[in-house]
Scaffold this motif. Structure first.
Motif, PDB file in Angstrom:
ATOM      1  N   LEU A  41       0.826  -1.211   0.000  1.00  0.00           N
ATOM      2  CA  LEU A  41       0.000   0.000   0.000  1.00  0.00           C
ATOM      3  C   LEU A  41       0.859   1.259   0.000  1.00  0.00           C
ATOM      4  O   LEU A  41       0.561   2.229  -0.708  1.00  0.00           O
ATOM      5  CB  LEU A  41      -0.939   0.005   1.205  1.00  0.00           C
ATOM      6  CG  LEU A  41      -2.084  -1.011   1.144  1.00  0.00           C
ATOM      7  CD1 LEU A  41      -2.838  -1.018   2.466  1.00  0.00           C
ATOM      8  CD2 LEU A  41      -3.018  -0.699  -0.004  1.00  0.00           C
ATOM      9  N   LEU A  42       1.933   1.259   0.785  1.00  0.00           N
ATOM     10  CA  LEU A  42       2.843   2.404   0.806  1.00  0.00           C
ATOM     11  C   LEU A  42       3.435   2.645  -0.578  1.00  0.00           C
ATOM     12  O   LEU A  42       3.458   3.774  -1.072  1.00  0.00           O
ATOM     13  CB  LEU A  42       3.952   2.184   1.835  1.00  0.00           C
ATOM     14  CG  LEU A  42       5.029   3.257   1.900  1.00  0.00           C
ATOM     15  CD1 LEU A  42       4.443   4.555   2.435  1.00  0.00           C
ATOM     16  CD2 LEU A  42       6.188   2.797   2.751  1.00  0.00           C
ATOM     17  N   ALA A  43       3.903   1.574  -1.211  1.00  0.00           N
ATOM     18  CA  ALA A  43       4.480   1.700  -2.557  1.00  0.00           C
ATOM     19  C   ALA A  43       3.450   2.191  -3.559  1.00  0.00           C
ATOM     20  O   ALA A  43       3.763   3.013  -4.434  1.00  0.00           O
ATOM     21  CB  ALA A  43       5.045   0.353  -2.998  1.00  0.00           C
ATOM     22  N   LYS A  44       2.226   1.720  -3.433  1.00  0.00           N
ATOM     23  CA  LYS A  44       1.173   2.144  -4.363  1.00  0.00           C
ATOM     24  C   LYS A  44       0.894   3.632  -4.247  1.00  0.00           C
ATOM     25  O   LYS A  44       0.871   4.355  -5.240  1.00  0.00           O
ATOM     26  CB  LYS A  44      -0.102   1.349  -4.089  1.00  0.00           C
ATOM     27  CG  LYS A  44      -1.280   1.806  -4.913  1.00  0.00           C
ATOM     28  CD  LYS A  44      -2.529   1.054  -4.532  1.00  0.00           C
ATOM     29  CE  LYS A  44      -3.721   1.599  -5.299  1.00  0.00           C
ATOM     30  NZ  LYS A  44      -4.948   0.880  -4.994  1.00  0.00           N
ATOM     31  N   TYR A  45       0.703   4.114  -3.018  1.00  0.00           N
ATOM     32  CA  TYR A  45       0.332   5.513  -2.842  1.00  0.00           C
ATOM     33  C   TYR A  45       1.491   6.469  -3.094  1.00  0.00           C
ATOM     34  O   TYR A  45       1.295   7.542  -3.654  1.00  0.00           O
ATOM     35  CB  TYR A  45      -0.290   5.738  -1.468  1.00  0.00           C
ATOM     36  CG  TYR A  45      -1.647   5.083  -1.364  1.00  0.00           C
ATOM     37  CD1 TYR A  45      -2.670   5.400  -2.252  1.00  0.00           C
ATOM     38  CD2 TYR A  45      -1.905   4.102  -0.426  1.00  0.00           C
ATOM     39  CE1 TYR A  45      -3.895   4.780  -2.200  1.00  0.00           C
ATOM     40  CE2 TYR A  45      -3.143   3.478  -0.351  1.00  0.00           C
ATOM     41  CZ  TYR A  45      -4.130   3.824  -1.239  1.00  0.00           C
ATOM     42  OH  TYR A  45      -5.352   3.207  -1.185  1.00  0.00           O
ATOM     43  N   VAL A  46       2.708   6.076  -2.731  1.00  0.00           N
ATOM     44  CA  VAL A  46       3.868   6.910  -3.052  1.00  0.00           C
ATOM     45  C   VAL A  46       4.083   6.926  -4.565  1.00  0.00           C
ATOM     46  O   VAL A  46       4.375   7.976  -5.148  1.00  0.00           O
ATOM     47  CB  VAL A  46       5.125   6.417  -2.305  1.00  0.00           C
ATOM     48  CG1 VAL A  46       6.377   7.091  -2.825  1.00  0.00           C
ATOM     49  CG2 VAL A  46       4.985   6.664  -0.806  1.00  0.00           C
ATOM     50  N   GLY A  47       3.918   5.781  -5.199  1.00  0.00           N
ATOM     51  CA  GLY A  47       4.044   5.720  -6.657  1.00  0.00           C
ATOM     52  C   GLY A  47       2.997   6.558  -7.372  1.00  0.00           C
ATOM     53  O   GLY A  47       3.277   7.191  -8.395  1.00  0.00           O
ATOM     54  N   GLN A  48       1.779   6.611  -6.826  1.00  0.00           N
ATOM     55  CA  GLN A  48       0.744   7.459  -7.415  1.00  0.00           C
ATOM     56  C   GLN A  48       1.061   8.934  -7.203  1.00  0.00           C
ATOM     57  O   GLN A  48       0.828   9.747  -8.099  1.00  0.00           O
ATOM     58  CB  GLN A  48      -0.615   7.130  -6.833  1.00  0.00           C
ATOM     59  CG  GLN A  48      -1.194   5.839  -7.362  1.00  0.00           C
ATOM     60  CD  GLN A  48      -2.544   5.508  -6.759  1.00  0.00           C
ATOM     61  OE1 GLN A  48      -3.075   6.222  -5.922  1.00  0.00           O
ATOM     62  NE2 GLN A  48      -3.117   4.387  -7.182  1.00  0.00           N
ATOM     63  N   MET A  49       1.611   9.274  -6.048  1.00  0.00           N
ATOM     64  CA  MET A  49       1.976  10.675  -5.796  1.00  0.00           C
ATOM     65  C   MET A  49       3.103  11.129  -6.716  1.00  0.00           C
ATOM     66  O   MET A  49       3.153  12.288  -7.127  1.00  0.00           O
ATOM     67  CB  MET A  49       2.396  10.876  -4.336  1.00  0.00           C
ATOM     68  CG  MET A  49       1.231  10.851  -3.385  1.00  0.00           C
ATOM     69  SD  MET A  49       1.608  11.080  -1.621  1.00  0.00           S
ATOM     70  CE  MET A  49       3.299  11.474  -1.527  1.00  0.00           C
ATOM     71  N   LEU A  50       4.013  10.211  -7.046  1.00  0.00           N
ATOM     72  CA  LEU A  50       5.138  10.539  -7.933  1.00  0.00           C
ATOM     73  C   LEU A  50       4.818  10.271  -9.402  1.00  0.00           C
ATOM     74  O   LEU A  50       5.692  10.366 -10.257  1.00  0.00           O
ATOM     75  CB  LEU A  50       6.370   9.725  -7.521  1.00  0.00           C
ATOM     76  CG  LEU A  50       6.918  10.022  -6.130  1.00  0.00           C
ATOM     77  CD1 LEU A  50       8.052   9.061  -5.788  1.00  0.00           C
ATOM     78  CD2 LEU A  50       7.383  11.458  -6.028  1.00  0.00           C
ATOM     79  N   HIS A  51       3.567   9.901  -9.687  1.00  0.00           N
ATOM     80  CA  HIS A  51       3.060   9.650 -11.038  1.00  0.00           C
ATOM     81  C   HIS A  51       3.736   8.465 -11.716  1.00  0.00           C
ATOM     82  O   HIS A  51       3.898   8.445 -12.929  1.00  0.00           O
ATOM     83  CB  HIS A  51       3.175  10.901 -11.910  1.00  0.00           C
ATOM     84  CG  HIS A  51       2.424  12.067 -11.363  1.00  0.00           C
ATOM     85  ND1 HIS A  51       1.052  12.124 -11.346  1.00  0.00           N
ATOM     86  CD2 HIS A  51       2.846  13.210 -10.761  1.00  0.00           C
ATOM     87  CE1 HIS A  51       0.665  13.252 -10.790  1.00  0.00           C
ATOM     88  NE2 HIS A  51       1.740  13.930 -10.411  1.00  0.00           N
ATOM     89  N   PHE A  52       4.154   7.463 -10.922  1.00  0.00           N
ATOM     90  CA  PHE A  52       4.640   6.219 -11.495  1.00  0.00           C
ATOM     91  C   PHE A  52       3.479   5.297 -11.834  1.00  0.00           C
ATOM     92  O   PHE A  52       3.574   4.487 -12.744  1.00  0.00           O
ATOM     93  CB  PHE A  52       5.573   5.490 -10.525  1.00  0.00           C
ATOM     94  CG  PHE A  52       6.875   6.202 -10.282  1.00  0.00           C
ATOM     95  CD1 PHE A  52       7.526   6.895 -11.284  1.00  0.00           C
ATOM     96  CD2 PHE A  52       7.454   6.174  -9.032  1.00  0.00           C
ATOM     97  CE1 PHE A  52       8.716   7.543 -11.060  1.00  0.00           C
ATOM     98  CE2 PHE A  52       8.650   6.815  -8.791  1.00  0.00           C
ATOM     99  CZ  PHE A  52       9.286   7.500  -9.805  1.00  0.00           C
TER     100      PHE A  52
END
Length: 83
Positions: A41-52
């Motif tokens: 979940l952390l990777a998903k939301y950080v990745g969405q914030m960084l537009h990955f």
């Protein structure tokens, strides 16, 4: 993915993250599953914030493991400070 799939992915990610992170983590199987799910979940939301990742897209295996390792580092720092 259903609940069983989520638990399985959490277990695999948690085990790999614990194996890659140096030191001893005193966690049981349930906490390892929670670690893996929270890392994903952390990777998903950080990745969405960084537009990955786009909204609704899940994080990959490597990003999930890195997210779990970050959580292990934070857990270790908090546990060390508490004792």
């Amino acid at each position: 993915m259903g609940v069983v799939g989520t638990i399985f992915v959490g277990l695999v990610v948690g085990i790999v993250a614990r194996a890659l992170h140096p030191g001893r983590q005193s966690m049981g199987v349930i906490m390892t599953i929670v670690l893996g799910i929270a890392g994903s979940l952390l990777a998903k939301y950080v990745g969405q914030m960084l537009h990955f990742y786009q909204a609704g897209q899940s994080a990959g295996w490597i990003a999930s493991i890195l997210g779990a390792i970050v959580l292990l580092v934070i857990y270790g720092a908090v546990a060390r400070r508490a004792s």
